[in-house]
Design an enzyme around this catalytic site. Structure first.
Site, PDB file in Angstrom:
ATOM      1  N   CYS A 110       0.860  -1.191   0.000  1.00 27.19           N
ATOM      2  CA  CYS A 110       0.000   0.000   0.000  1.00 27.19           C
ATOM      3  C   CYS A 110       0.893   1.238   0.000  1.00 27.19           C
ATOM      4  CB  CYS A 110      -0.944   0.003   1.206  1.00 27.19           C
ATOM      5  SG  CYS A 110      -0.109   0.218   2.793  1.00 27.19           S
ATOM      6  N   PRO A 111       0.358   2.424  -0.309  1.00 30.61           N
ATOM      7  CA  PRO A 111       1.193   3.627  -0.422  1.00 30.61           C
ATOM      8  C   PRO A 111       2.005   3.943   0.828  1.00 30.61           C
ATOM      9  CG  PRO A 111      -0.943   4.022  -1.418  1.00 30.61           C
ATOM     10  CD  PRO A 111      -1.025   2.687  -0.735  1.00 30.61           C
TER      11      PRO A 111
END
Length: 480
Positions: free
Chosen positions: A10-11
Site C-alpha cells: 500500500c502507499p
C-alpha cells in the site's frame, strides 16, 4: 490443493499492506490452499519470495495499491487486485485468482537481436548482487537527471552564449534554461545517486538518510565520490538499525517514518561533516585537476584504458565502472572522459554491423541479419548489441571490439572532444554545445568502427557452405 504466492503493498506501507497479507493467508487456508505472501511495506520487502517459491506456484496474486514489479513472474498466471479486496474477503480473492489469473508473457525472442540483447541484459542484472548492484541502482536513477541537466545546459549556451549564467542575462530564455539545468537538475545528481544506493540496500527507510548524505557530499565538495560513500553508509546503517532495533508493536509504525530516518541521517550526516567530506573532497579535486591538466600522452593512455573497458564485457561490471567514472565527473565539469566512453561504447555494435556488411563470408545468415539491428543499437549507444556475437565467438569478437573501442576512446581524448550528457548516441550530436570538437569526435567514432571491422576480418575465418545471397546451413572450415 494449490500453492499460491502473493505480494501486498500500500502507499504508506504500514497498515493495509499487512492486513491484506493476513486476509489472503486466512482466505487461502480456509479453502485448503498453501500461500506465501511477500509484504512490500515501509521497512522494505519481508518474507521475500524466492525463485523456488515462484516456480512452484500455480498462481500469483498481487494485492497492491502501488506499482509492483512483475518481471519475476514472467510465464506465471497472475491476478491483480487491491489491498481493500484482500482485506475484505481474502477467500473470494483467492478463488477468483485461481479462476481468472492470466499468464504474464513477453514477446518471443526468436532470433531477433534486440530481444536477445534485452534478455542478456535482464539475465546479467538478475545475476549481480552486493555493492555493485547497489551502485548501479543509484547510477540508473541518477542518469535521467544528468541527461536532462546536460542537455538543458547545452541549450542554454546555444541560446545565450557561454556566459549565459551571468546576472546581466537574468530573465532571458538562455538564463532560464541554465537555471533549470545546472543549479536544479545537476544539483540533484549526487543526492539521487546516494539516495538510491541506500534505497537498494535498505529499501524505503534508506532513501531519506541517503539523500541527506548526498546533499552533504555536494555541500562539502566531495561530489559523486562522497555521494557514493554516503549512500553506502546510509544504506548499511539503516539496514543494521532495522534488523537490530526491536520495538513494541504499538511503536512499530514510528520505526520507518521517524526512528530509522532520524538515526541514520544523524550517523551519515555527522560522518560526512566531520570525517569523510574533506578527505574525499581533496581526492576529487586532485583527480579533477589531473584530468584537466592532462597532456596528449596521458590523455591517450586514459582513452585507451576507458575504451577497452567499455568493450571488455559490454555492459558488465568493467564497462559500468568506466561509465560510472565518466558520468560522475560531469558534475565537476570534466567532460572529456564522458565523450571517450560514449564513443568507445558505440563502436562494438557499429563495427560488427559494418563487418557483417563488408565481409559476408565470415558470418552466418542469421548473424548478417542481426547486423542490421546491431547498427541501430550502436548509434543509440547500446554496447550490449555486441553480446550475441561475442557469446557465439568470444575469442575473436571480444579482442576485435576491445581494440576498436580503445582506438575510439584514445582518439576522442587526444582530440579533446567533450560531451555534456551521458547517453543518447548520435541523437545528441546535432544539439548545439552538447559535444565539443564535433567533427573530430565523429572521426574518432568512425575510426573505432573501421578498426573493429578490420580486426574482425583478420581474426575470423570464412565460413564454408554459406551463400551471401540465400539461406544455407553454415559450418566453420577446418582451418578455423
Amino acid at each position: 490443493m494449490a500453492h499460491i504466492v502473493a505480494i501486498t503493498s500500500c502507499p504508506t506501507g504500514i497498515a493495509h499492506t499487512f492486513m491484506a497479507a493476513e486476509g489472503l493467508q486466512r482466505g487461502a487456508e480456509s479453502l485448503g490452499h498453501t500461500i506465501k505472501v511477500e509484504t512490500q511495506g515501509s521497512v522494505g520487502a519481508e518474507n521475500t519470495l524466492t525463485a523456488a517459491d515462484i516456480a512452484a506456484a500455480e498462481v500469483v496474486i498481487i494485492a497492491a495499491d502501488t506499482k509492483v514489479d512483475l518481471s519475476r513472474f514472467i510465464g506465471k498466471r497472475i491476478y491483480e487486485t487491491s489491498t481493500k479486496a484482500a482485506i475484505h474477503d481474502g477467500a473470494a480473492v483467492v478463488k477468483t485468482a485461481l479462476e481468472q489469473a492470466k499468464v504474464q508473457t513477453v514477446s518471443s525472442t526468436g532470433v531477433d537481436l534486440v530481444d536477445r540483447v534485452a534478455a542478456a541484459k535482464a539475465e546479467r542484472a538478475a545475476s549481480v548482487g552486493g555493492p555493485y548492484k547497489h551502485l548501479m541502482t543509484g547510477v540508473s536513477y541518477m542518469l535521467p537527471f544528468v541527461v536532462a541537466g546536460g542537455l538543458l545546459i547545452a541549450l542554454a549556451f546555444a541560446f545565450g552564449g557561454i556566459y549565459v549564467y551571468e546576472d546581466t542575462n537574468r530573465g532571458t530564455l538562455g538564463w532560464a534554461l541554465f537555471q533549470i539545468g545546472a543549479p536544479s537538475a545537476f544539483a540533484l545528481m549526487v543526492p539521487i545517486l546516494a539516495g538510491f544506493i541506500a534505497f537498494s540496500i535498505a529499501d524505503r527507510p534508506g532513501l531519506a538518510p541517503g539523500m541527506i548524505g548526498g546533499m552533504l557530499a555536494s555541500s562539502t565538495g566531495s561530489g559523486f565520490l562522497g555521494g557514493i560513500v554516503a549512500g553506502f553508509i546510509a544504506g548499511y546503517t539503516t539496514l543494521w538499525l532495522n534488523r537490530n532495533l526491536n520495538l513494541p508493536k504499538t511503536l512499530a509504525g514510528l520505526k520507518p517514518v521517524l526512528i530509522l530516518p532520524l538515526l541514520s541521517s544523524l550517523v551519515v550526516g555527522l560522518l560526512m561533516i566531520y570525517v569523510i567530506g574533506q578527505p574525499v573532497s581533496s581526492a576529487l579535486n586532485a583527480l579533477t585537476a589531473w584530468l584537466q591538466s592532462m597532456e596528449q600522452s596521458s590523455a591517450l593512455i586514459l582513452g585507451l584504458i576507458l575504451g577497452a573497458m567499455m568493450a571488455f564485457d559490454m555492459g558488465g561490471p568493467v564497462n559500468k565502472a568506466a561509465y560510472t567514472f565518466a558520468t560522475g565527473l560531469l558534475a565537476s565539469q570534466v567532460t572529456t572522459p564522458m565523450a571517450a566512453v560514449m564513443a568507445a561504447g558505440m563502436t562494438p555494435p557499429l563495427g560488427l554491423a559494418l563487418a557483417t556488411l563488408l565481409f559476408k563470408d565470415r558470418f552466418t545468415d542469421e548473424e548478417r541479419e542481426a547486423g542490421k539491428a546491431a547498427a541501430v543499437l550502436g548509434i543509440s549507444f547500446i554496447t550490449e548489441g555486441a553480446i550475441p556475437f561475442a557469446a557465439k565467438d568470444p575469442f575473436r569478437v571480444i579482442p576485435s571490439i576491445m581494440v576498436g573501442s580503445a582506438v575510439a576512446g584514445a582518439l576522442s581524448m587526444v582530440f579533446g572532444a567533450t560531451l555534456a550528457v551521458p547517453h543518447g548516441g548520435i541523437f545528441v550530436l546535432p544539439i548545439p554545445n552538447a559535444v565539443g570538437n564535433l567533427p573530430m569526435y565523429v572521426v574518432a567514432i568512425v575510426a573505432g568502427t573501421l578498426v573493429t571491422a578490420g580486426m574482425l576480418y583478420l581474426l575470423k575465418r570464412p565460413i564454408t557452405g554459406v551463400s551471401v545471397n540465400r539461406t544455407t546451413v553454415a559450418s566453420r572450415s577446418t582451418a578455423d
